[in-house]
Write an enzyme that holds these catalytic residues in place. Structure first.
Site, mmCIF file in Angstrom:
data_model
loop_
_atom_site.group_PDB
_atom_site.id
_atom_site.type_symbol
_atom_site.label_atom_id
_atom_site.label_comp_id
_atom_site.label_asym_id
_atom_site.label_seq_id
_atom_site.Cartn_x
_atom_site.Cartn_y
_atom_site.Cartn_z
ATOM 1 N N LEU A 1 -1.380 -1.849 9.382
ATOM 2 C CA LEU A 1 -0.091 -2.525 9.502
ATOM 3 C C LEU A 1 0.071 -3.584 8.415
ATOM 4 O O LEU A 1 -0.909 -4.024 7.819
ATOM 5 C CB LEU A 1 0.026 -3.142 10.901
ATOM 6 C CG LEU A 1 -0.050 -2.111 12.046
ATOM 7 C CD1 LEU A 1 -0.239 -2.796 13.393
ATOM 8 C CD2 LEU A 1 1.187 -1.220 12.056
ATOM 9 N N PRO A 2 1.306 -4.027 8.144
ATOM 10 C CA PRO A 2 1.557 -4.872 6.968
ATOM 11 C C PRO A 2 0.917 -6.250 6.996
ATOM 12 O O PRO A 2 0.458 -6.744 5.965
ATOM 13 C CB PRO A 2 3.086 -4.995 6.936
ATOM 14 C CG PRO A 2 3.587 -3.840 7.727
ATOM 15 C CD PRO A 2 2.556 -3.587 8.770
ATOM 16 N N THR B 1 -4.769 -5.758 6.163
ATOM 17 C CA THR B 1 -5.175 -7.014 5.537
ATOM 18 C C THR B 1 -4.516 -8.124 6.341
ATOM 19 O O THR B 1 -3.290 -8.222 6.375
ATOM 20 C CB THR B 1 -4.724 -7.078 4.070
ATOM 21 O OG1 THR B 1 -5.274 -5.964 3.364
ATOM 22 C CG2 THR B 1 -5.204 -8.370 3.417
ATOM 23 N N LYS C 1 -12.095 -8.919 2.592
ATOM 24 C CA LYS C 1 -10.929 -8.240 2.030
ATOM 25 C C LYS C 1 -10.041 -9.216 1.254
ATOM 26 O O LYS C 1 -9.560 -8.903 0.154
ATOM 27 C CB LYS C 1 -10.137 -7.573 3.160
ATOM 28 C CG LYS C 1 -8.774 -7.020 2.772
ATOM 29 C CD LYS C 1 -8.865 -5.878 1.785
ATOM 30 C CE LYS C 1 -7.495 -5.211 1.634
ATOM 31 N NZ LYS C 1 -7.496 -4.198 0.568
ATOM 32 N N LYS D 1 1.604 -11.670 -0.463
ATOM 33 C CA LYS D 1 1.170 -12.037 0.888
ATOM 34 C C LYS D 1 -0.338 -12.217 0.942
ATOM 35 O O LYS D 1 -0.852 -13.184 1.521
ATOM 36 C CB LYS D 1 1.623 -10.951 1.862
ATOM 37 C CG LYS D 1 1.223 -11.176 3.317
ATOM 38 C CD LYS D 1 -0.070 -10.478 3.714
ATOM 39 C CE LYS D 1 0.045 -8.980 3.654
ATOM 40 N NZ LYS D 1 -1.200 -8.314 4.150
#
Length: 347
Positions: free
Chosen positions: A109-110, A140, A215, A284
């Site tokens: 998911l975003p 992430t 990550k 982001k």
């Protein structure tokens, strides 16, 4: 691009499967010291696990397709129904439907806001989960959010792994991703065979949140290399240099990095390798990195460059384009520079 999947099977690594498995186990053992090979009974149980996947976009769809091409059924849910069909998954009615009918559930998911909505919201995963399930978050995300979600699932007897991924769309297409996993080692052992259907390197980094921390660190280095190389290549073009020769020099010199090796040899000929991380998502991730540094009390001295570069790309209309187009944004404010000749871009 988001709805299209290659029909090419996931390419297995050249090394024999047993060798890959031993190498994965060795690396994980070096980190945790507590991994053991699964028994025959355990492996049989693993192959019987029902697999669910929530979020079948650029990356999730490719990972799902690899699982399906390996002969495993996947119950999938995505906001865009066509993504489920493109990946070869069986369509679920909702995230609730996925978790109620699966033993191992993957999330791609975003960001943490979307993850939390899926997990905690009405008809959310927490409410409908059951003891013994495994949830693997391949997104992430903010590590603090990840840790809170882990605790909420743990109260229901569900094991939660945060598994950052690296390699981009090309590696996902081939089933050759790298995973950096945080959480309990036994949960990773139980999910490892499914993970191996789309990843050739699986590292157990440590406890809950460690995968998502790693990550963010990796993505920041990626952002620095990409944005800095983009700026340098625009300068090289404006200086009248032969870009192929320039890249050859960099790749034999101390300026070598992932972008010079793998991105710009394509970009200079008009191929932006579409299908990967967008400028919005890159910005982001860098922002999440700066928040992590603030929490850790670490001086953040180098984030301003990529924040400016990918912020510029968003402002100039490249928000939802692959992050490689940051070079065009820099080119736009440098006199309209493009690395590729117009004839190459048109072809």
């Amino acid at each position: 691009m988001a709805g299209r999947r290659s029909s090419t099977p996931c390419v297995p690594p050249a090394e024999p499967a047993d060798g890959i498995r031993r190498r994965r186990m060795r690396r994980s053992t070096e980190t945790t010291g507590d991994e053991r090979p699964a028994s025959g009974d355990e492996r049989e149980t693993m192959t019987q696990q029902r697999i669910g996947f929530i979020g079948l976009g650029n990356m999730g769809g490719r990972m799902t397709a690899c699982i399906v091409r390996a002969g495993r059924e996947v119950l999938g849910f995505d906001a865009k129904e066509e993504n489920v069909a493109s990946a070869g998954a069986v369509a679920a009615a909702s995230g609730k439907d996925v978790i109620e009918r699966s033993d191992v559930v993957f999330l791609s998911l975003p960001d943490s806001r979307v993850i939390e909505a899926v997990v905690y919201g009405p008809e959310g995963l927490i409410e409908h989960s059951r003891e013994g399930q495994i949830v693997v978050d391949l997104s992430t995300a903010a590590p603090e959010s990840t840790r809170r979600i882990h605790e909420a699932f743990a109260q229901r007897g569900v094991r939660y792994l945060d598994a950052g991924i690296s390699g981009g769309a090309a590696a996902a297409e081939k089933g050759q991703l790298t995973l950096m996993v945080g959480g309990e080692a036994d949960a990773l052992d139980a999910a490892r065979d499914v993970l191996g259907l789309f990843a050739t390197n699986v590292f157990h980094i440590g406890g809950t949140g460690a995968g998502h921390v790693t990550k963010l660190l990796n993505n920041f280095l990626n952002a620095v290399a990409l944005s800095a190389t983009a700026e340098v290549m625009v300068a090289a073009k404006k200086a009248g240099l032969d870009l192929e020769v320039v890249l050859d020099v960099f790749n034999k010199s101390s300026g070598v990095n992932f972008a010079t090796l793998n991105r710009f040899p394509k970009i200079i000929h008009g191929d932006y390798l579409k299908g990967g991380l967008t400028n919005t998502l890159m910005l982001k991730d860098v922002t999440l990195y700066t928040e992590l540094l603030a929490q850790l009390g670490v001086a953040g001295l180098h984030a301003s460059g990529p924040i400016a570069a990918f912020g510029l790309a968003r402002a100039l209309g490249y928000a939802d384009e692959i992050s490689n187009t940051v070079v065009d944004a820099i080119g736009d404010v440098s006199g309209g520079i493009r690395l590729a000749d117009r004839s190459e871009e048109e072809s």
